[in-house]
Design a protein around this motif. Structure first.
Motif, PDB file in Angstrom:
ATOM      1  N   ILE A   1       0.839  -1.199   0.000  1.00 55.06           N
ATOM      2  CA  ILE A   1       0.000   0.000   0.000  1.00 55.06           C
ATOM      3  C   ILE A   1       0.882   1.260   0.000  1.00 55.06           C
ATOM      4  CG2 ILE A   1      -1.746   1.303   1.308  1.00 55.06           C
ATOM      5  CD1 ILE A   1      -2.806  -1.300   0.064  1.00 55.06           C
TER       6      ILE A   1
ATOM      7  N   VAL B   1      -8.466  -1.489   6.920  1.00 52.38           N
ATOM      8  CA  VAL B   1      -8.934  -2.834   6.567  1.00 52.38           C
ATOM      9  C   VAL B   1      -7.965  -3.890   7.096  1.00 52.38           C
ATOM     10  CG1 VAL B   1      -9.286  -4.412   4.613  1.00 52.38           C
ATOM     11  CG2 VAL B   1     -10.257  -2.110   4.542  1.00 52.38           C
ATOM     12  N   LEU B   2      -6.667  -3.644   6.898  1.00 54.29           N
ATOM     13  CA  LEU B   2      -5.663  -4.628   7.339  1.00 54.29           C
ATOM     14  C   LEU B   2      -5.644  -4.751   8.859  1.00 54.29           C
ATOM     15  CD1 LEU B   2      -2.662  -3.836   4.941  1.00 54.29           C
ATOM     16  CD2 LEU B   2      -4.154  -5.844   4.908  1.00 54.29           C
TER      17      LEU B   2
ATOM     18  N   VAL C   1      -8.979  -1.643  -3.233  1.00 53.23           N
ATOM     19  CA  VAL C   1      -9.099  -1.499  -1.782  1.00 53.23           C
ATOM     20  C   VAL C   1     -10.524  -1.840  -1.345  1.00 53.23           C
ATOM     21  CG1 VAL C   1      -8.874   0.083   0.166  1.00 53.23           C
ATOM     22  CG2 VAL C   1      -7.281   0.249  -1.734  1.00 53.23           C
TER      23      VAL C   1
ATOM     24  N   LEU D   1       1.230   4.122  -2.906  1.00 55.17           N
ATOM     25  CA  LEU D   1       1.007   5.562  -2.725  1.00 55.17           C
ATOM     26  C   LEU D   1       2.162   6.353  -3.337  1.00 55.17           C
ATOM     27  CD1 LEU D   1      -0.404   6.018   0.905  1.00 55.17           C
ATOM     28  CD2 LEU D   1      -1.577   5.372  -1.184  1.00 55.17           C
TER      29      LEU D   1
ATOM     30  N   PHE E   1      -7.074   1.417  -8.348  1.00 58.02           N
ATOM     31  CA  PHE E   1      -6.632   1.249  -6.952  1.00 58.02           C
ATOM     32  C   PHE E   1      -7.793   1.330  -5.935  1.00 58.02           C
ATOM     33  CE2 PHE E   1      -3.995   3.045  -3.266  1.00 58.02           C
ATOM     34  CZ  PHE E   1      -3.614   1.791  -2.822  1.00 58.02           C
ATOM     35  N   PRO E   2      -8.686   2.347  -6.021  1.00 56.61           N
ATOM     36  CA  PRO E   2      -9.795   2.396  -5.049  1.00 56.61           C
ATOM     37  C   PRO E   2     -10.679   1.154  -5.118  1.00 56.61           C
ATOM     38  CG  PRO E   2      -9.694   4.428  -6.306  1.00 56.61           C
ATOM     39  CD  PRO E   2      -8.703   3.498  -6.919  1.00 56.61           C
TER      40      PRO E   2
ATOM     41  N   ALA F   1      -8.763  -6.597   9.997  1.00 54.68           N
ATOM     42  CA  ALA F   1      -8.696  -8.024   9.652  1.00 54.68           C
ATOM     43  C   ALA F   1      -7.748  -8.753  10.593  1.00 54.68           C
ATOM     44  CB  ALA F   1      -8.240  -8.189   8.210  1.00 54.68           C
TER      45      ALA F   1
ATOM     46  N   MET G   1      -7.001  11.211  -3.241  1.00 51.62           N
ATOM     47  CA  MET G   1      -7.449   9.843  -3.490  1.00 51.62           C
ATOM     48  C   MET G   1      -6.444   8.837  -2.942  1.00 51.62           C
ATOM     49  SD  MET G   1      -8.347   7.884  -7.005  1.00 51.62           S
ATOM     50  CE  MET G   1      -7.212   6.523  -7.082  1.00 51.62           C
ATOM     51  N   LEU G   2      -5.155   9.106  -3.175  1.00 55.88           N
ATOM     52  CA  LEU G   2      -4.139   8.161  -2.699  1.00 55.88           C
ATOM     53  C   LEU G   2      -4.121   8.099  -1.174  1.00 55.88           C
ATOM     54  CD1 LEU G   2      -1.237   8.843  -5.211  1.00 55.88           C
ATOM     55  CD2 LEU G   2      -2.498   6.703  -4.920  1.00 55.88           C
TER      56      LEU G   2
ATOM     57  N   TRP H   1      -7.698   3.944   4.210  1.00 55.73           N
ATOM     58  CA  TRP H   1      -8.753   2.927   4.138  1.00 55.73           C
ATOM     59  C   TRP H   1      -8.126   1.522   4.158  1.00 55.73           C
ATOM     60  CZ3 TRP H   1     -12.240   2.442  -0.863  1.00 55.73           C
ATOM     61  CH2 TRP H   1     -13.247   1.513  -0.642  1.00 55.73           C
ATOM     62  N   ALA H   2      -7.105   1.303   3.331  1.00 54.66           N
ATOM     63  CA  ALA H   2      -6.485  -0.025   3.238  1.00 54.66           C
ATOM     64  C   ALA H   2      -5.810  -0.405   4.558  1.00 54.66           C
ATOM     65  CB  ALA H   2      -5.475  -0.049   2.097  1.00 54.66           C
TER      66      ALA H   2
ATOM     67  N   LEU I   1     -10.870  -5.550  -1.354  1.00 50.89           N
ATOM     68  CA  LEU I   1     -10.137  -6.094  -0.209  1.00 50.89           C
ATOM     69  C   LEU I   1     -10.971  -5.924   1.065  1.00 50.89           C
ATOM     70  CD1 LEU I   1      -7.270  -7.218   0.681  1.00 50.89           C
ATOM     71  CD2 LEU I   1      -6.796  -4.877   1.389  1.00 50.89           C
ATOM     72  N   ASP I   2     -11.541  -4.726   1.227  1.00 46.22           N
ATOM     73  CA  ASP I   2     -12.369  -4.423   2.392  1.00 46.22           C
ATOM     74  C   ASP I   2     -13.545  -5.399   2.477  1.00 46.22           C
ATOM     75  OD1 ASP I   2     -13.637  -3.290   4.519  1.00 46.22           O
ATOM     76  OD2 ASP I   2     -14.064  -1.361   3.570  1.00 46.22           O
TER      77      ASP I   2
ATOM     78  N   CYS J   1      -7.266   6.242   0.028  1.00 43.21           N
ATOM     79  CA  CYS J   1      -7.156   4.797  -0.219  1.00 43.21           C
ATOM     80  C   CYS J   1      -6.149   4.171   0.741  1.00 43.21           C
ATOM     81  CB  CYS J   1      -6.722   4.521  -1.655  1.00 43.21           C
ATOM     82  SG  CYS J   1      -8.036   4.736  -2.847  1.00 43.21           S
TER      83      CYS J   1
ATOM     84  N   PHE K   1      -3.811   3.234 -11.544  1.00 41.32           N
ATOM     85  CA  PHE K   1      -4.107   4.230 -10.504  1.00 41.32           C
ATOM     86  C   PHE K   1      -5.619   4.325 -10.285  1.00 41.32           C
ATOM     87  CE2 PHE K   1      -5.587   8.599  -9.863  1.00 41.32           C
ATOM     88  CZ  PHE K   1      -5.058   8.870  -8.605  1.00 41.32           C
TER      89      PHE K   1
ATOM     90  N   LEU L   1     -12.837  -9.093   3.316  1.00 45.54           N
ATOM     91  CA  LEU L   1     -12.380  -9.430   4.669  1.00 45.54           C
ATOM     92  C   LEU L   1     -13.461  -9.159   5.716  1.00 45.54           C
ATOM     93  CD1 LEU L   1      -8.699  -8.177   4.388  1.00 45.54           C
ATOM     94  CD2 LEU L   1      -9.455 -10.539   4.620  1.00 45.54           C
TER      95      LEU L   1
END
Lengths: 112, 126
Positions: free
Chosen positions: A60, A106-107, B43, A64, B39-40, A110, A95-96, A102-103, B46-47, A99, B36, B50
């Motif tokens: 991730i 999530v990790l 994610v 970025l 990418f969202p 989890a 956006m980056l 957010w990621a 992935l969300d 994201c 690019f 899980l």
């Protein structure tokens, strides 16, 4: 950093992050293809192994950096109107970051 | 200003010189922008995947429609081309394959391999 070394730093960052992304993706895609279809339990267990979680967090982060440098280069080359350029760079950055956060959330959830 | 050369009017795209390495390079950019933009969604998937067995089933279901699979094939091509051309650029950075003859050949190899593997992914996904 002075403006003079900034370009070199981006250049190096783009290559280092690219190498990491390549290694991670080849490994992750090969493991998934080799395993075949996953149940939820297997999928979850595979991703929450500490090594895999950390490697994915690294993915991730590399994404970025790589996405930012790459999109910035493309925007600076093709968009010459200053206002539009700033707006696009802002959108890409937001956006980056969104994201990425957010990621990571999530990790962390989890990994519980 | 009147002494300047007139702007070129010869814009037949099939006759403008466009070397194969330029195709590799511009496709590296186009595929990078596509990755690019994807990418969202990655994610998001992935969300969902899980969030327990239900979320996992929803993530799988999201990938079923034909148009999604075609989009995934485009992303697969993007990834393959971007990866292969990225490796080519790295090799050129360290001085490997810089001569025009070799650089042209590796550009062809990258473009065609990316396209063929991308088509293989499309076939596999459909």
């Amino acid at each position: 950093m002075s403006g003079h070394t900034h370009g070199l730093r981006s250049w190096l960052l783009q290559r280092l992050s690219g190498v990491y992304l390549a290694i991670y993706l080849v490994y992750a895609i090969a493991s998934v293809l080799q395993h075949g279809s996953y149940s939820y339990t297997e999928w979850h267990a595979w991703l929450v192994q500490p090594v895999m979680s950390i490697a994915t967090a690294g993915f991730i982060l590399a994404m970025l950096a790589h996405g930012w440098v790459g999109m910035r280069d493309v925007i600076l080359d093709y968009v010459h109107h200053l206002g539009v350029r700033l707006m696009l760079l802002t959108l890409v950055g937001l956006m980056l970051v969104a994201c990425g956060l957010w990621a990571v959330r999530v990790l962390l959830l989890a990994a519980g | 200003m009147s002494s300047q050369q007139p702007a070129p009017v010869f814009l037949n795209l099939f006759r403008i010189r466009f070397p194969v390495a330029a195709v590799t390079s511009i496709a590296h950019r186009i595929s990078g922008v596509l990755l690019f933009l994807f990418f969202p969604f990655l994610v998001w998937l992935l969300d969902l995947s899980l969030q327990g067995p239900d979320g996992y089933a929803r993530a799988i279901a999201l990938l079923q429609p034909l148009w999604v699979r075609m989009g995934l094939a485009l992303i697969a091509w993007s990834l393959l081309h971007h990866l292969l051309s990225g490796i080519r650029f790295l090799l050129i950075d360290i001085g490997a394959g810089v001569s025009l003859r070799v650089a042209r050949r590796t550009a062809w190899i990258v473009n065609l391999t990316g396209l063929l593997l991308g088509l293989a992914c499309l076939w596999w996904l459909l």
